[in-house]
Design a protein around this motif. Structure first.
Motif, PDB file in Angstrom:
ATOM      1  N   SER A 217       0.804  -1.111   0.127  1.00  0.00           N
ATOM      2  CA  SER A 217      -0.058   0.060   0.110  1.00  0.00           C
ATOM      3  C   SER A 217       0.648   1.239  -0.029  1.00  0.00           C
ATOM      4  CB  SER A 217      -0.826  -0.024   1.367  1.00  0.00           C
ATOM      5  OG  SER A 217      -1.697   1.233   1.265  1.00  0.00           O
ATOM      6  N   GLU A 218       0.602   2.017  -0.963  1.00  0.00           N
ATOM      7  CA  GLU A 218       1.031   3.423  -0.960  1.00  0.00           C
ATOM      8  C   GLU A 218       0.325   4.385   0.163  1.00  0.00           C
ATOM      9  OE1 GLU A 218       1.616   4.711  -4.755  1.00  0.00           O
ATOM     10  OE2 GLU A 218       2.910   3.212  -5.454  1.00  0.00           O
ATOM     11  N   GLN A 219      -0.875   4.131   0.385  1.00  0.00           N
ATOM     12  CA  GLN A 219      -1.759   4.991   1.071  1.00  0.00           C
ATOM     13  C   GLN A 219      -1.598   4.722   2.786  1.00  0.00           C
ATOM     14  OE1 GLN A 219      -4.816   6.466  -0.547  1.00  0.00           O
ATOM     15  NE2 GLN A 219      -3.525   6.386  -2.468  1.00  0.00           N
ATOM     16  N   HIS A 220      -1.385   3.613   3.161  1.00  0.00           N
ATOM     17  CA  HIS A 220      -1.035   3.221   4.563  1.00  0.00           C
ATOM     18  C   HIS A 220       0.278   3.269   5.117  1.00  0.00           C
ATOM     19  CE1 HIS A 220      -4.845   1.066   3.291  1.00  0.00           C
ATOM     20  NE2 HIS A 220      -5.298   1.057   4.527  1.00  0.00           N
ATOM     21  N   SER A 221       0.135   4.038   6.261  1.00  0.00           N
ATOM     22  CA  SER A 221       1.370   4.023   7.151  1.00  0.00           C
ATOM     23  C   SER A 221       2.071   2.788   7.126  1.00  0.00           C
ATOM     24  CB  SER A 221       1.030   4.760   8.352  1.00  0.00           C
ATOM     25  OG  SER A 221       0.318   3.584   9.297  1.00  0.00           O
ATOM     26  N   VAL A 222       3.591   2.913   7.294  1.00  0.00           N
ATOM     27  CA  VAL A 222       4.335   1.982   7.475  1.00  0.00           C
ATOM     28  C   VAL A 222       4.912   1.960   8.921  1.00  0.00           C
ATOM     29  CG1 VAL A 222       6.575   0.984   6.828  1.00  0.00           C
ATOM     30  CG2 VAL A 222       5.087   1.752   5.215  1.00  0.00           C
ATOM     31  N   ILE A 223       5.759   2.862   9.376  1.00  0.00           N
ATOM     32  CA  ILE A 223       6.379   3.242  10.636  1.00  0.00           C
ATOM     33  C   ILE A 223       5.727   4.317  11.175  1.00  0.00           C
ATOM     34  CG2 ILE A 223       8.407   3.003  12.005  1.00  0.00           C
ATOM     35  CD1 ILE A 223       9.817   1.370  10.021  1.00  0.00           C
ATOM     36  N   PRO A 224       5.206   4.316  12.491  1.00  0.00           N
ATOM     37  CA  PRO A 224       4.728   5.841  12.748  1.00  0.00           C
ATOM     38  C   PRO A 224       6.077   6.797  13.293  1.00  0.00           C
ATOM     39  CG  PRO A 224       3.803   3.982  14.093  1.00  0.00           C
ATOM     40  CD  PRO A 224       4.810   3.353  13.347  1.00  0.00           C
ATOM     41  N   LEU A 225       5.654   7.854  12.454  1.00  0.00           N
ATOM     42  CA  LEU A 225       7.041   8.916  12.518  1.00  0.00           C
ATOM     43  C   LEU A 225       7.361   9.115  14.080  1.00  0.00           C
ATOM     44  CD1 LEU A 225       8.679  10.894  10.916  1.00  0.00           C
ATOM     45  CD2 LEU A 225       6.954  12.462  11.168  1.00  0.00           C
ATOM     46  N   GLU A 226       6.417   9.431  14.894  1.00  0.00           N
ATOM     47  CA  GLU A 226       6.765   9.559  16.288  1.00  0.00           C
ATOM     48  C   GLU A 226       7.672   8.239  16.853  1.00  0.00           C
ATOM     49  OE1 GLU A 226       2.584   8.016  16.781  1.00  0.00           O
ATOM     50  OE2 GLU A 226       3.877   9.115  15.521  1.00  0.00           O
ATOM     51  N   TRP A 227       7.542   7.125  16.414  1.00  0.00           N
ATOM     52  CA  TRP A 227       8.176   6.039  16.810  1.00  0.00           C
ATOM     53  C   TRP A 227       9.599   5.944  16.059  1.00  0.00           C
ATOM     54  CZ3 TRP A 227       5.320   0.606  16.828  1.00  0.00           C
ATOM     55  CH2 TRP A 227       4.344   0.826  17.420  1.00  0.00           C
ATOM     56  N   ALA A 228       9.848   6.405  14.982  1.00  0.00           N
ATOM     57  CA  ALA A 228      10.981   6.421  14.256  1.00  0.00           C
ATOM     58  C   ALA A 228      11.919   7.550  14.955  1.00  0.00           C
ATOM     59  CB  ALA A 228      10.910   6.757  12.790  1.00  0.00           C
ATOM     60  N   ALA A 229      11.378   8.698  15.198  1.00  0.00           N
ATOM     61  CA  ALA A 229      11.964   9.807  15.920  1.00  0.00           C
ATOM     62  C   ALA A 229      12.615   9.445  17.297  1.00  0.00           C
ATOM     63  CB  ALA A 229      11.028  11.072  15.915  1.00  0.00           C
ATOM     64  N   ARG A 230      12.019   8.516  17.847  1.00  0.00           N
ATOM     65  CA  ARG A 230      12.365   8.211  19.281  1.00  0.00           C
ATOM     66  C   ARG A 230      13.601   7.073  19.256  1.00  0.00           C
ATOM     67  NH1 ARG A 230       7.038   7.178  22.802  1.00  0.00           N
ATOM     68  NH2 ARG A 230       6.227   9.382  22.583  1.00  0.00           N
ATOM     69  N   TYR A 231      13.850   6.433  18.323  1.00  0.00           N
ATOM     70  CA  TYR A 231      14.724   5.411  17.884  1.00  0.00           C
ATOM     71  C   TYR A 231      16.167   6.082  17.983  1.00  0.00           C
ATOM     72  CZ  TYR A 231      17.786   1.830  15.720  1.00  0.00           C
ATOM     73  OH  TYR A 231      18.973   1.248  15.675  1.00  0.00           O
ATOM     74  N   GLN A 232      17.248   6.085  18.890  1.00  0.00           N
ATOM     75  CA  GLN A 232      18.307   6.875  18.845  1.00  0.00           C
ATOM     76  C   GLN A 232      19.520   6.961  17.852  1.00  0.00           C
ATOM     77  OE1 GLN A 232      20.034   7.147  22.707  1.00  0.00           O
ATOM     78  NE2 GLN A 232      18.264   7.562  23.914  1.00  0.00           N
ATOM     79  N   LYS A 233      19.300   5.485  16.943  1.00  0.00           N
ATOM     80  CA  LYS A 233      20.384   5.410  16.180  1.00  0.00           C
ATOM     81  C   LYS A 233      19.653   5.457  14.707  1.00  0.00           C
ATOM     82  CE  LYS A 233      23.523   2.993  19.079  1.00  0.00           C
ATOM     83  NZ  LYS A 233      24.270   1.536  19.204  1.00  0.00           N
ATOM     84  N   LEU A 234      18.711   6.091  14.557  1.00  0.00           N
ATOM     85  CA  LEU A 234      17.893   6.140  13.283  1.00  0.00           C
ATOM     86  C   LEU A 234      19.000   6.874  12.244  1.00  0.00           C
ATOM     87  CD1 LEU A 234      15.459   5.959  11.660  1.00  0.00           C
ATOM     88  CD2 LEU A 234      14.744   8.117  12.079  1.00  0.00           C
ATOM     89  N   SER A 235      19.504   7.803  12.416  1.00  0.00           N
ATOM     90  CA  SER A 235      20.558   8.623  11.665  1.00  0.00           C
ATOM     91  C   SER A 235      21.540   7.448  11.018  1.00  0.00           C
ATOM     92  CB  SER A 235      21.154   9.843  12.033  1.00  0.00           C
ATOM     93  OG  SER A 235      21.716   9.746  13.277  1.00  0.00           O
ATOM     94  N   VAL A 236      22.189   6.822  11.960  1.00  0.00           N
ATOM     95  CA  VAL A 236      23.181   5.845  11.734  1.00  0.00           C
ATOM     96  C   VAL A 236      22.411   4.914  10.758  1.00  0.00           C
ATOM     97  CG1 VAL A 236      24.930   3.980  12.760  1.00  0.00           C
ATOM     98  CG2 VAL A 236      24.399   6.005  13.791  1.00  0.00           C
ATOM     99  N   ALA A 237      21.342   4.125  11.140  1.00  0.00           N
ATOM    100  CA  ALA A 237      20.834   3.219  10.313  1.00  0.00           C
ATOM    101  C   ALA A 237      20.317   3.689   8.915  1.00  0.00           C
ATOM    102  CB  ALA A 237      19.391   2.720  10.961  1.00  0.00           C
ATOM    103  N   ALA A 238      19.813   4.816   8.851  1.00  0.00           N
ATOM    104  CA  ALA A 238      19.464   5.540   7.590  1.00  0.00           C
ATOM    105  C   ALA A 238      20.699   5.777   6.748  1.00  0.00           C
ATOM    106  CB  ALA A 238      18.676   6.830   7.722  1.00  0.00           C
ATOM    107  N   HIS A 239      21.890   6.228   7.333  1.00  0.00           N
ATOM    108  CA  HIS A 239      22.997   6.452   6.565  1.00  0.00           C
ATOM    109  C   HIS A 239      23.487   5.010   5.896  1.00  0.00           C
ATOM    110  CE1 HIS A 239      26.703   8.223   5.355  1.00  0.00           C
ATOM    111  NE2 HIS A 239      27.396   7.140   5.977  1.00  0.00           N
ATOM    112  N   ALA A 240      23.386   3.946   6.678  1.00  0.00           N
ATOM    113  CA  ALA A 240      23.851   2.713   6.255  1.00  0.00           C
ATOM    114  C   ALA A 240      23.071   2.001   5.115  1.00  0.00           C
ATOM    115  CB  ALA A 240      23.799   1.408   7.392  1.00  0.00           C
TER     116      ALA A 240
END
Length: 322
Positions: free
Chosen positions: A295-318
């Motif tokens: 689905s392109e319409q439904h959500s995947v991961i809640p943004l507020e959850w992603a923002a709380r994950y402390q190593k999001l920038s590390v994982a996204a860069h990888a």
């Protein structure tokens, strides 16, 4: 307003695993669903600060007193370590990965936290050796969830045949879990995720991957898949909620079969209690990949959850480097 982020399915699988693990950390290894229900009414369920008071007077093990909201369990650390390995090397390099694993989890390494039995025994094997002396099967004879921790990164970054993936999965698992049940569980879980990424529905993937599961796990999964509605607490009572794959994988299959989306699945997993972080890795990967794919319409991961994950920038860069 929909504040969830849309992701390519392979990226969703990896981030879905990492964020689900982090979301579950605050109540990890609390084996009392009734206590968890009480906590949920007061404080919520996801991304809670680990608090020893939540474990007082009930069944559980408080392991994360040095952790903060948004941190990972050891499982999440393994998943991220493997992701960064592929980002750096472009393919699986056993000796390089064992070296990175030893450096990260060993004395003086970046990881600070609870060390489970497979990790401890693997380190005991690797620490006295030079890298060129590392055995191909350095893991413990143990069937706990460390065996599945790297699977989202291994599967989502794979571009070859299914046969090549199966060989890679066995090599990776036996580095930390030199155990046939652990390998069979990883083959099944990896096959499910691959099928979802390739367009199968979750129920099709859970069913068609059964030949990979081995003689011990297959009848348990078949029983879990015969349930008629989402009742994860009852299923966890039947199969168990501890750290062993024979307990956790049927529970994962049950939730994945019936949960409507990523958020609901991860919250249901935490409500069960026990080794919620161990289950979260593959459950998060499968649910996020499925939602992103269909689905392109439904959500995947809640943004507020992603923002709380402390190593999001590390994982996204990888992920961006792959």
């Amino acid at each position: 307003m929909n504040s969830s982020i849309q992701l390519e399915p392979r990226v969703a699988a990896i981030l879905g695993a990492l964020i689900a693990d982090s979301a579950a950390l605050g109540l990890h290894w609390l084996y009392d669903p009734e206590r968890i229900a009480q906590i949920e009414k007061i404080k919520g369920l996801v991304f809670l600060q680990p608090d020893a008071n939540d474990y007082t007077g009930t069944s559980g093990y408080f392991a994360h007193g040095n952790k903060s909201v948004g941190d990972s369990s050891g499982y999440g650390e393994i998943c991220l370590l493997m992701l960064r390995h592929f980002a750096q090397h472009g393919q699986f390099d056993r000796i390089a990965y064992q070296t990175e694993y030893r450096s990260h989890f060993g004395p003086g390494g970046a990881y600070i936290g609870y060390v489970d039995s497979p990790t401890r025994q693997t380190l005991q094997t690797l620490l006295p050796l030079k890298p060129e002396e590392f055995p191909e099967k350095s893991g413990a004879d143990d069937d706990q969830f460390a065996a599945l921790a790297a699977m989202p990164s291994v599967v989502a970054t794979h571009n070859g045949s299914q046969e090549a993936l199966e060989a890679k999965i066995e090599r990776v698992v036996r580095l930390t879990n030199h155990n046939d049940t652990a390998v069979a569980a990883a083959q099944y879980a990896g096959c499910v995720l691959l099928k979802v990424l390739n367009g199968k529905s979750i129920i099709q993937a859970l069913t068609s991957a059964l030949p990979q599961a081995g003689e011990k796990l297959t009848p348990l999964l078949e029983e879990a898949l015969q349930t008629r509605q989402l009742d994860s607490v009852a299923v966890a009572k039947r199969f168990g909620s501890a750290c062993h794959v024979l307990e956790g994988l049927p529970v994962i299959a049950h939730i994945a079969q019936y949960a409507p989306d990523y958020r609901a699945a991860i919250e249901e997993n935490i409500r069960i209690g026990g080794d919620s972080c161990g289950r979260a890795i593959m459950l998060g990967a499968i649910m996020a990949a499925d939602t992103a794919r269909r689905s392109e319409q439904h959500s995947v991961i809640p943004l507020e959850w992603a923002a709380r994950y402390q190593k999001l920038s590390v994982a996204a860069h990888a992920c961006a480097q792959l």
